[in-house]
Design an enzyme around this catalytic site. Structure first.
Site, PDB file in Angstrom:
ATOM      1  N   TYR A 138     -35.236  -4.368  71.715  1.00 17.71           N
ATOM      2  CA  TYR A 138     -35.226  -4.646  70.399  1.00 17.71           C
ATOM      3  C   TYR A 138     -35.098  -3.622  69.970  1.00 17.71           C
ATOM      4  CZ  TYR A 138     -37.249  -9.030  73.045  1.00 17.71           C
ATOM      5  OH  TYR A 138     -37.692 -10.101  74.032  1.00 17.71           O
ATOM      6  N   LYS A 189     -38.049  -2.107  85.610  1.00 12.74           N
ATOM      7  CA  LYS A 189     -37.091  -3.400  86.842  1.00 12.74           C
ATOM      8  C   LYS A 189     -36.132  -2.415  86.875  1.00 12.74           C
ATOM      9  CE  LYS A 189     -34.432  -6.837  88.033  1.00 12.74           C
ATOM     10  NZ  LYS A 189     -34.475  -7.717  89.341  1.00 12.74           N
ATOM     11  N   ASP A 222     -39.219  -9.619  88.048  1.00 16.57           N
ATOM     12  CA  ASP A 222     -38.691 -10.983  87.793  1.00 16.57           C
ATOM     13  C   ASP A 222     -39.929 -11.291  89.055  1.00 16.57           C
ATOM     14  OD1 ASP A 222     -37.845  -8.432  89.344  1.00 16.57           O
ATOM     15  OD2 ASP A 222     -36.072  -9.586  90.555  1.00 16.57           O
ATOM     16  N   ASP A 246     -42.749  -9.204  76.061  1.00 18.40           N
ATOM     17  CA  ASP A 246     -42.069 -10.907  74.896  1.00 18.40           C
ATOM     18  C   ASP A 246     -42.098 -12.271  75.943  1.00 18.40           C
ATOM     19  OD1 ASP A 246     -41.547 -12.379  73.242  1.00 18.40           O
ATOM     20  OD2 ASP A 246     -39.680 -11.903  72.967  1.00 18.40           O
ATOM     21  N   ASP A 250     -46.208 -14.984  76.977  1.00 20.51           N
ATOM     22  CA  ASP A 250     -44.960 -16.142  77.120  1.00 20.51           C
ATOM     23  C   ASP A 250     -45.782 -17.083  78.299  1.00 20.51           C
ATOM     24  OD1 ASP A 250     -44.956 -16.361  74.105  1.00 20.51           O
ATOM     25  OD2 ASP A 250     -42.747 -17.863  74.063  1.00 20.51           O
TER      26      ASP A 250
END
Ligand code: ATP
Length: 358
Positions: A138, A189, A222, A246, A250
């Site tokens: 971001y 990752k 993942d 992020d 959630d």
């Protein structure tokens, strides 16, 4: 009397509703505590302000906020303005302008709350997710050429700096050290992203050498989603990139019962600038104005703000009051399966504070 200047920015959607509720609870808490005082200044920024002035916040907004001790923020986003304008024009402008690089998101199943994970309680799910909040995916680095043509190209380049990665990983290790389990999971990752994420892993290993008392493990993002659902008790503190955290946070609040409960702190740990505290949820247009927004996330956020200000006793008292209300199970908003209202939950938490037993 210890006095703290708080800038309150309700902004959009249910933001003003939950911030008003949060300020009401903090007011009752102050009366009961008497050792400190919050001087609150409200700022009318957000999407309505944009419609009137063409900007999401005053041009000198950061100067206005600079002198405060903390920022209590609602939510940003409006159907009539593109998300990237609302987000970059207000929330990210503050986060980036004040170098709030550590985004800290606790998730815990509070007493009386039913998790979508069968038979799980706060003993199984008590996490803190640390999100890198200043760069990564971001960072706003990219562009578009040949707009609208078939050959259009858009790039969105992640930026990982050694300074940025080191400071967030170090922050997460230090946080893990303060927790009883002293366990940190580094989310990565690096199997598919072979530059930034490989450096991320290397820096995590380097920083970890200074924290021999912390147990560390590494998890691909993942696989982390699966682990959060199937083995929640194996997780304590988690550190992840801006994008990964992020998404994971959630999921975390949903597993903890509702997105309406989760708090967030955007910290400038060195305290060169004010830090910002906000519920994890967004504007929630579907319930705006209906009086049913769950204010618990904003209350928990208030407790994080008090802790940051050094008022740990008051923060603990507020958390006890929240837990008293959730444990009673009599006043839940619809997101938690009840018929309660923002006002009702707020009154219940104020009453718990006034009762003097928390
Ligand atoms: P953003 O992009 O800003 O995160 P979003 O639209 O993706 O926003 P939210 O605004 O957080 O997500 O809302 C997601 C869903 O959760 C909506 O159905 C909303 O009604 C519900 N929700 C969010 N916050 C609350 C709350 N405090 N109380 C009850 N329901 C909520």
């Amino acid at each position: 009397m210890r006095t703290y200047k708080i800038a309150a920015i309700g902004a959009d959607g249910i933001g003003p509703e939950v911030i008003a509720a949060g300020l009401q609870v903090l007011e009752v808490l102050q009366q009961r505590e008497s050792g400190f005082k919050l001087e609150v200044e409200q700022f009318p920024w957000g999407s309505d302000y944009y419609h009137r002035h063409g900007v999401m916040m005053a041009e000198d907004g950061l100067d206005k906020l600079k002198g405060c001790d903390a920022i209590y923020f609602g939510a940003v986003g409006d159907k009539s303005i593109p998300d990237h304008i609302t987000l970059w024009g207000l929330r990210l402008r503050i986060c980036q302008g004040f170098d709030q690089y550590a985004n800290v998101r606790p998730a815990r199943i509070l007493p009386g709350i039913t998790s979508p994970l069968r038979d799980r309680t706060g003993d199984d799910l008590d996490w803190i997710i640390v999100r890198e909040n200043s760069e990564g995916e971001y960072s706003g680095n990219g562009g578009r050429v040949h707009r609208g043509l078939p050959e259009e190209v858009a790039t969105e380049t992640s930026v990982f700096t050694r300074t940025g990665v080191t400071r967030i990983i170090r922050y997460a290790f230090e946080l893990a050290r303060k927790r009883p389990r002293k366990h940190l999971t580094v989310v990565t990752k690096s199997n598919a992203q072979r530059h930034g994420m490989v450096m991320w892993d290397e820096i995590a290993a380097e920083v970890g050498q200074g924290f021999p008392d912390i147990t560390v493990d590494k998890e691909l993002v993942d696989a982390m989603t699966t682990r959060m659902v199937l083995k929640p008790g194996s997780i304590d503190v988690v550190v992840a990139t801006n994008l990964h955290a992020d998404i994971l946070s959630d999921l975390a609040v949903a597993l903890a019962g509702s997105i309406g409960i989760g708090p967030t702190a955007n910290l400038n740990p060195e305290r060169r600038f004010p830090s910002m505290f906000e519920p994890i949820h967004g504007s929630a247009f579907d319930i705006t104005g209906k009086g049913i927004a769950n204010p618990l996330g904003t209350f928990w956020t208030g407790a994080m703000m008090l802790e940051h200000l050094g008022e740990a006793d008051a923060a603990a008292r507020l958390m006890h009051a929240i837990e008293r209300v959730t444990a009673a199970g009599t006043c839940f908003t619809p997101d938690l399966g009840g018929t309660g209202t923002t006002k009702g939950v707020t009154e219940a938490v104020c009453d718990a504070l006034r009762s003097g037993n928390v």
